[in-house]
Design an enzyme around this catalytic site. Structure first.
Site, PDB file in Angstrom:
ATOM      1  N   HIS A  69      65.868  48.544  44.733  1.00 33.67           N
ATOM      2  CA  HIS A  69      65.297  47.744  45.819  1.00 33.67           C
ATOM      3  C   HIS A  69      66.240  46.637  46.283  1.00 33.67           C
ATOM      4  CE1 HIS A  69      63.670  44.296  43.315  1.00 33.67           C
ATOM      5  NE2 HIS A  69      63.566  45.214  42.384  1.00 33.67           N
ATOM      6  N   ASP A 171      68.036  41.180  40.058  1.00 27.52           N
ATOM      7  CA  ASP A 171      66.855  41.992  40.356  1.00 27.52           C
ATOM      8  C   ASP A 171      66.712  42.077  41.863  1.00 27.52           C
ATOM      9  OD1 ASP A 171      64.413  43.233  40.445  1.00 27.52           O
ATOM     10  OD2 ASP A 171      63.268  41.574  39.589  1.00 27.52           O
ATOM     11  N   GLU A 201      59.801  45.949  47.165  1.00 25.72           N
ATOM     12  CA  GLU A 201      59.417  46.351  45.809  1.00 25.72           C
ATOM     13  C   GLU A 201      58.646  45.252  45.121  1.00 25.72           C
ATOM     14  OE1 GLU A 201      59.832  46.762  41.397  1.00 25.72           O
ATOM     15  OE2 GLU A 201      60.447  45.120  42.677  1.00 25.72           O
ATOM     16  N   GLU A 202      59.100  44.019  45.315  1.00 27.61           N
ATOM     17  CA  GLU A 202      58.528  42.893  44.558  1.00 27.61           C
ATOM     18  C   GLU A 202      57.089  42.582  44.949  1.00 27.61           C
ATOM     19  OE1 GLU A 202      59.804  41.654  42.022  1.00 27.61           O
ATOM     20  OE2 GLU A 202      61.963  41.942  42.116  1.00 27.61           O
ATOM     21  N   ASP A 224      66.636  49.801  38.095  1.00 31.32           N
ATOM     22  CA  ASP A 224      66.141  48.425  38.234  1.00 31.32           C
ATOM     23  C   ASP A 224      66.458  47.661  36.950  1.00 31.32           C
ATOM     24  OD1 ASP A 224      64.843  46.144  39.221  1.00 31.32           O
ATOM     25  OD2 ASP A 224      63.072  47.266  39.883  1.00 31.32           O
ATOM     26  N   HIS A 310      63.578  37.065  37.260  1.00 35.26           N
ATOM     27  CA  HIS A 310      62.794  36.250  38.196  1.00 35.26           C
ATOM     28  C   HIS A 310      63.048  34.752  37.989  1.00 35.26           C
ATOM     29  CE1 HIS A 310      59.787  39.481  39.728  1.00 35.26           C
ATOM     30  NE2 HIS A 310      61.015  39.960  39.555  1.00 35.26           N
TER      31      HIS A 310
HETATM   32 CO    CO Z   1      61.580  42.026  40.114  1.00 36.08          CO
HETATM   33 ZN    ZN Z   2      63.270  44.779  40.343  1.00 36.19          ZN
END
Ligand code: CO
Ligand code: ZN
Length: 339
Positions: A69, A171, A201-202, A224, A310
């Site tokens: 992503h 990410d 995606e998130e 990922d 994150h």
């Molecule tokens: Co993520």
């Molecule tokens: Zn991810």
């Protein structure tokens, strides 16, 4: 690995739904590597590298869909008060305590300092997103250079220290880098490889869902990040930085197809690529959206071990990134027979 490729990916601005700058970077790197490139209605970038090896007589090449992503976690302005201070909500899962003291950059380049209301104890679990505000240096709402609805992303550049890399959006820009590196390394393939750089995606695997429907793949492989269990007081988990590509067994969104997982392990062993098995007790990936497409698609995931996912300082080991690219290359180079 190409550090400049990684730098241009992780430093690009692109929270969920605003991935166009990341897409432009990737399009640049794709030229000469694939046969077709298109952008679908949601903004997914879909590149096709056609099979270069002839399949057995009468058989069509398998359609193998890859997905990493493009979007990163971000935030969106919900209110600007009379004094020009900005209130916001998250776009994707963003722990409030990871924001305090950091900087946010908006689409128009305005930078703000994220701070917390006086009296709120940030480290006792009570911190909520609405205890935080952003100071862009404005003196009132009318002159604030940011308005309700504007999106922001964390601000930070790539740091390289030995084998360890730190950035705001490993990410999943590092997953995008893995796919690009594998396409560079892939000499011949018996498959039609659809490399998808997905959107949103998130916020719920949205881009992978629509692109998988369109591609109708025979096999799905997401790339990922995953968490690790190798820092102080980390939740117990058998994934560590520097121990190789992580092959997903399951996370809270998906149980990887066991045949595809076994094939990944076999290819890693054959090519002497370091690997580790990943059981993640939270989180989800594009794997789940691909697997649940149409009548169901055998799907698995290669994960890049990443500390502090994150946060503004997501950390990976360059050797793991290379191992992931090597494993993906090994899988795509040979026939896939799931029996
Ligand atoms: Co993520
Ligand atoms: Zn991810």
């Amino acid at each position: 690995m190409d550090i400049e490729l990684i730098r241009s990916l992780v430093e690009a601005w692109g929270p969920s739904g605003r991935e166009s700058r990341v897409r432009t970077v990737i399009e640049g790197y794709l030229s000469g590597l694939v046969d077709e490139v298109r952008v679908d209605r949601l903004g997914n970038l879909i590149a096709l590298k056609r099979a270069t090896l002839r399949p057995p007589a009468g058989a069509a090449p398998l359609r193998v869909m890859l997905s990493a992503h493009m979007d990163e976690i971000g935030l969106v302005v919900s209110h600007v008060d009379d004094k020009g201070f900005i209130r916001f909500t998250n776009v994707g899962y963003l722990p409030p305590q990871s924001l305090v003291g950091n900087r946010v950059v908006f689409e128009n380049g305005v930078v703000g300092a994220i701070q917390v209301e006086k009296g709120v104890r940030a480290w006792e679990g009570a911190l909520k997103m609405n205890n935080l505000f952003i100071d862009v240096g404005a003196s009132d709402a009318a002159s604030a250079p940011v308005k309700v609805g504007d999106m922001g992303a964390l601000a930070g550049s790539l740091v390289c220290q030995g084998d360890r890399l730190i950035a705001k959006s490993m990410d999943d820009r590092i997953g995008c880098a893995v796919i690009l590196q594998a396409l560079r390394q892939l000499k011949r393939t018996p498959h039609d490889v659809y490399a998808v750089f997905s959107v949103q995606e998130e916020v719920g695997l949205r881009g992978a869902r629509t692109s998988a429907y369109a591609i109708n793949p025979d096999i799905g492989i997401a790339i990922d990040v995953t968490l690790t269990g190798d820092f102080p007081e980390a939740a117990p988990m058998s994934v560590a930085l520097g121990k190789g590509a992580a092959i997903k067994v399951q996370d809270s969104s998906v149980i990887a197809d066991p045949r595809l997982r076994a094939l990944m392990v076999q290819r890693a062993k054959e090519a002497r690529i370091p690997y580790q098995l990943e059981v993640l007790t939270a989180g989800g990936t594009d794997t789940a959206a691909i697997q649940m497409t149409r009548e169901g698609v055998p799907a698995g995931c290669i994960s890049i071990p990443t500390r502090y996912v994150h946060s503004i300082s997501e950390m990976v080991d360059i050797n793991d990134v290379q191992a992931c690219a090597d494993l993906l290359t090994a899988i795509l180079s040979k026939p896939i027979d799931l029996g």
